[in-house]
Design a protein around this motif. Structure first.
Motif, PDB file in Angstrom:
ATOM      1  N   ASP A 187       0.837  -1.197   0.000  1.00  0.00           N
ATOM      2  CA  ASP A 187       0.000   0.000   0.000  1.00  0.00           C
ATOM      3  C   ASP A 187       0.876   1.253   0.000  1.00  0.00           C
ATOM      4  OD1 ASP A 187       0.933   0.409   2.597  1.00  0.00           O
ATOM      5  OD2 ASP A 187      -0.879  -0.382   3.537  1.00  0.00           O
ATOM      6  N   TRP A 188       0.218   2.409   0.062  1.00  0.00           N
ATOM      7  CA  TRP A 188       0.904   3.696  -0.104  1.00  0.00           C
ATOM      8  C   TRP A 188       1.905   3.969   1.014  1.00  0.00           C
ATOM      9  CZ3 TRP A 188       1.723   8.582   1.857  1.00  0.00           C
ATOM     10  CH2 TRP A 188       2.099   9.563   0.934  1.00  0.00           C
ATOM     11  N   TRP A 189       1.680   3.384   2.215  1.00  0.00           N
ATOM     12  CA  TRP A 189       2.559   3.646   3.347  1.00  0.00           C
ATOM     13  C   TRP A 189       3.818   2.789   3.336  1.00  0.00           C
ATOM     14  CZ3 TRP A 189       1.538   8.025   5.415  1.00  0.00           C
ATOM     15  CH2 TRP A 189       0.236   8.492   5.485  1.00  0.00           C
ATOM     16  N   THR A 190       3.966   1.937   2.334  1.00  0.00           N
ATOM     17  CA  THR A 190       5.163   1.118   2.219  1.00  0.00           C
ATOM     18  C   THR A 190       6.328   1.958   1.691  1.00  0.00           C
ATOM     19  OG1 THR A 190       3.814  -0.835   1.781  1.00  0.00           O
ATOM     20  CG2 THR A 190       6.139  -0.958   1.190  1.00  0.00           C
ATOM     21  N   SER A 191       7.508   1.735   2.257  1.00  0.00           N
ATOM     22  CA  SER A 191       8.673   2.535   1.859  1.00  0.00           C
ATOM     23  C   SER A 191       9.881   1.636   1.643  1.00  0.00           C
ATOM     24  CB  SER A 191       8.989   3.560   2.943  1.00  0.00           C
ATOM     25  OG  SER A 191      10.114   4.339   2.585  1.00  0.00           O
ATOM     26  N   ALA A 192      10.641   1.915   0.588  1.00  0.00           N
ATOM     27  CA  ALA A 192      11.889   1.185   0.353  1.00  0.00           C
ATOM     28  C   ALA A 192      12.968   1.720   1.286  1.00  0.00           C
ATOM     29  CB  ALA A 192      12.327   1.330  -1.096  1.00  0.00           C
ATOM     30  N   VAL A 193      13.797   0.826   1.814  1.00  0.00           N
ATOM     31  CA  VAL A 193      14.851   1.241   2.734  1.00  0.00           C
ATOM     32  C   VAL A 193      16.251   0.960   2.190  1.00  0.00           C
ATOM     33  CG1 VAL A 193      13.446   1.070   4.803  1.00  0.00           C
ATOM     34  CG2 VAL A 193      14.670  -0.952   4.000  1.00  0.00           C
ATOM     35  N   ARG A 194      16.364  -0.042   1.294  1.00  0.00           N
ATOM     36  CA  ARG A 194      17.688  -0.355   0.765  1.00  0.00           C
ATOM     37  C   ARG A 194      17.565  -1.272  -0.442  1.00  0.00           C
ATOM     38  NH1 ARG A 194      22.877  -3.111   3.982  1.00  0.00           N
ATOM     39  NH2 ARG A 194      24.467  -2.391   2.527  1.00  0.00           N
ATOM     40  N   PHE A 195      18.514  -1.120  -1.370  1.00  0.00           N
ATOM     41  CA  PHE A 195      18.639  -1.999  -2.524  1.00  0.00           C
ATOM     42  C   PHE A 195      20.005  -2.661  -2.419  1.00  0.00           C
ATOM     43  CE2 PHE A 195      19.120  -1.991  -7.460  1.00  0.00           C
ATOM     44  CZ  PHE A 195      18.918  -3.351  -7.496  1.00  0.00           C
ATOM     45  N   GLU A 196      20.025  -3.986  -2.223  1.00  0.00           N
ATOM     46  CA  GLU A 196      21.287  -4.697  -2.033  1.00  0.00           C
ATOM     47  C   GLU A 196      21.227  -6.076  -2.670  1.00  0.00           C
ATOM     48  OE1 GLU A 196      21.977  -5.244   2.131  1.00  0.00           O
ATOM     49  OE2 GLU A 196      20.011  -6.121   2.494  1.00  0.00           O
ATOM     50  N   ALA A 197      22.300  -6.422  -3.391  1.00  0.00           N
ATOM     51  CA  ALA A 197      22.449  -7.751  -3.993  1.00  0.00           C
ATOM     52  C   ALA A 197      21.194  -8.186  -4.752  1.00  0.00           C
ATOM     53  CB  ALA A 197      22.825  -8.779  -2.930  1.00  0.00           C
ATOM     54  N   GLY A 198      20.604  -7.268  -5.473  1.00  0.00           N
ATOM     55  CA  GLY A 198      19.445  -7.582  -6.303  1.00  0.00           C
ATOM     56  C   GLY A 198      18.115  -7.556  -5.593  1.00  0.00           C
ATOM     57  N   ILE A 199      18.094  -7.238  -4.301  1.00  0.00           N
ATOM     58  CA  ILE A 199      16.865  -7.243  -3.513  1.00  0.00           C
ATOM     59  C   ILE A 199      16.550  -5.840  -3.010  1.00  0.00           C
ATOM     60  CG2 ILE A 199      15.727  -8.145  -1.450  1.00  0.00           C
ATOM     61  CD1 ILE A 199      16.171 -10.244  -3.615  1.00  0.00           C
ATOM     62  N   LEU A 200      15.326  -5.383  -3.247  1.00  0.00           N
ATOM     63  CA  LEU A 200      14.862  -4.113  -2.697  1.00  0.00           C
ATOM     64  C   LEU A 200      14.132  -4.386  -1.400  1.00  0.00           C
ATOM     65  CD1 LEU A 200      14.616  -1.014  -3.304  1.00  0.00           C
ATOM     66  CD2 LEU A 200      12.315  -1.525  -4.179  1.00  0.00           C
ATOM     67  N   ARG A 201      14.646  -3.849  -0.283  1.00  0.00           N
ATOM     68  CA  ARG A 201      14.054  -4.065   1.036  1.00  0.00           C
ATOM     69  C   ARG A 201      12.945  -3.046   1.278  1.00  0.00           C
ATOM     70  NH1 ARG A 201      16.215  -9.027   2.148  1.00  0.00           N
ATOM     71  NH2 ARG A 201      18.429  -9.005   1.612  1.00  0.00           N
ATOM     72  N   LEU A 202      11.804  -3.528   1.772  1.00  0.00           N
ATOM     73  CA  LEU A 202      10.644  -2.677   2.016  1.00  0.00           C
ATOM     74  C   LEU A 202      10.207  -2.748   3.472  1.00  0.00           C
ATOM     75  CD1 LEU A 202       8.467  -3.712  -1.073  1.00  0.00           C
ATOM     76  CD2 LEU A 202      10.027  -1.775  -0.921  1.00  0.00           C
ATOM     77  N   HIS A 203       9.759  -1.610   4.004  1.00  0.00           N
ATOM     78  CA  HIS A 203       9.135  -1.549   5.318  1.00  0.00           C
ATOM     79  C   HIS A 203       7.692  -1.087   5.148  1.00  0.00           C
ATOM     80  CE1 HIS A 203      13.024  -1.192   7.965  1.00  0.00           C
ATOM     81  NE2 HIS A 203      12.943  -2.336   7.313  1.00  0.00           N
ATOM     82  N   HIS A 204       6.777  -1.748   5.854  1.00  0.00           N
ATOM     83  CA  HIS A 204       5.353  -1.439   5.763  1.00  0.00           C
ATOM     84  C   HIS A 204       4.898  -0.733   7.045  1.00  0.00           C
ATOM     85  CE1 HIS A 204       4.613  -4.265   2.293  1.00  0.00           C
ATOM     86  NE2 HIS A 204       5.790  -4.687   2.731  1.00  0.00           N
ATOM     87  N   TYR A 205       4.248   0.422   6.878  1.00  0.00           N
ATOM     88  CA  TYR A 205       3.759   1.204   8.014  1.00  0.00           C
ATOM     89  C   TYR A 205       2.244   1.389   7.902  1.00  0.00           C
ATOM     90  CZ  TYR A 205       8.734   2.416   8.372  1.00  0.00           C
ATOM     91  OH  TYR A 205      10.105   2.348   8.465  1.00  0.00           O
ATOM     92  N   ASP A 206       1.631   1.803   8.996  1.00  0.00           N
ATOM     93  CA  ASP A 206       0.203   2.129   8.986  1.00  0.00           C
ATOM     94  C   ASP A 206      -0.039   3.616   8.801  1.00  0.00           C
ATOM     95  OD1 ASP A 206      -0.910  -0.412   9.259  1.00  0.00           O
ATOM     96  OD2 ASP A 206      -0.608  -0.405  11.431  1.00  0.00           O
ATOM     97  N   ASN A 207       0.933   4.442   9.234  1.00  0.00           N
ATOM     98  CA  ASN A 207       0.784   5.891   9.175  1.00  0.00           C
ATOM     99  C   ASN A 207       2.166   6.526   9.323  1.00  0.00           C
ATOM    100  OD1 ASN A 207       1.332   6.419  12.152  1.00  0.00           O
ATOM    101  ND2 ASN A 207      -0.439   5.037  12.288  1.00  0.00           N
TER     102      ASN A 207
END
Length: 225
Positions: free
Chosen positions: A59-79
Motif C-alpha cells: 500500500d501507499w505507506w510502504t517505503s523502500a529502505v535499501r537496494f542490495e544484492a538484487g533485492i529491494l528491502r521494504l518496510h510497511h507502516y500504517d501511518n
C-alpha cells in the motif's frame, strides 16, 4: 542521450549498494503520487525500462529502505507517525517478484558499488570561483550557492543553481562538457521537480543519470576522449 518517461512522478532512485554482475547497471525507481505507489527497474546500459509494477499487497505507506544484492528491502507502516514497521518484505529486482519471506544478502558474491555522486563545492571551497567561471562561460548563467562537480573520461559534470531573469526562486541546471570543449548536455530542471529525488546526479563509469522532470529521467553515456 536517452530520456525515459513514466506515468507517475519519480519519488526516489536506488542503485544496488552491493551489486552482483546482474544488477551493477540497474536502478530501481519508486514512483508515487498522492494515491498510488509503483516500482520500476531500468537498465542503464540498454537504456530501457525492464519492468514497472504495482503490487496488491503493497500500500501507499510502504517505503523502500535499501537496494542490495538484487533485492529491494521494504518496510510497511500504517501511518507516518509509526516509527517501527508493522512488517517487512522484499522485491527481487531480476524477477520483479514481491515476497514477505525476506532473505539476507549474499555479501560474498557482491561487488563494490560503482555508482558515485558529484562533489559539492560551496563558496568557501578554493575551487568555487574556478567552477563559477567555467559554468558561466559555458551557460551564460551565474551560479548561486553550491556547485556539484564530477568528472570521468575527461568529461566534466557540473550541477548548479541560478536565477532566471525576473525570477524569485532558484532553478537548477545540469551541464556536461567533453574534454574537446563540446557541450553534451545543458538542461534546466523544471521548477516542480522534487529536489530530494536526485539533488545531485549519480554516475558510474558508463553513464550519468539525472532527473529531467518529475516524470522523466535522463541517461547520458560518457564519451571517452
Amino acid at each position: 542521450m536517452t530520456v525515459l518517461s513514466f506515468n507517475l512522478p519519480i519519488w526516489r532512485v536506488f542503485y544496488d549498494e552491493t551489486p552482483t554482475t546482474s544488477t551493477q547497471d540497474l536502478l530501481v525507481l519508486e514512483l508515487r503520487n498522492q494515491q498510488q505507489v509503483a516500482w520500476c527497474a531500468i537498465d542503464t546500459v540498454q537504456e530501457k525500462v525492464l519492468w514497472q509494477k504495482t503490487f496488491d499487497e503493497i500500500d501507499w505507506w510502504t517505503s523502500a529502505v535499501r537496494f542490495e544484492a538484487g533485492i529491494l528491502r521494504l518496510h510497511h507502516y500504517d501511518n507516518p507517525e509509526q516509527l517501527v514497521p508493522k512488517k517487512k518484505s522484499q522485491i527481487d529486482i531480476i524477477t520483479a517478484q514481491h515476497s514477505f519471506n525476506t532473505t539476507q544478502s549474499n555479501e560474498s558474491a557482491a561487488l563494490n558499488t560503482r555508482w558515485q555522486s558529484s562533489t559539492a563545492h560551496t563558496p568557501a571551497s578554493p575551487y568555487y570561483q574556478i567552477l563559477c567561471s567555467f559554468v558561466e562561460k559555458n551557460t551564460g548563467q551565474k551560479p548561486i550557492s553550491t556547485i556539484n562537480y564530477g568528472e570521468m573520461f575527461g568529461n566534466i559534470l557540473a550541477i548548479h543553481y541560478f536565477y532566471h531573469s525576473n525570477a524569485f526562486t532558484l532553478s537548477r541546471s545540469i551541464l556536461v562538457v567533453h574534454s574537446s570543449k563540446t557541450t553534451l548536455l545543458h538542461q534546466t530542471i523544471e521548477d516542480d521537480a522534487e529536489a530530494d529525488v536526485l539533488d545531485v546526479c549519480i554516475y558510474n563509469e558508463k553513464c550519468i543519470v539525472c532527473l529531467k522532470k518529475q516524470y522523466e529521467l535522463v541517461v547520458l553515456k560518457w564519451l571517452k576522449p
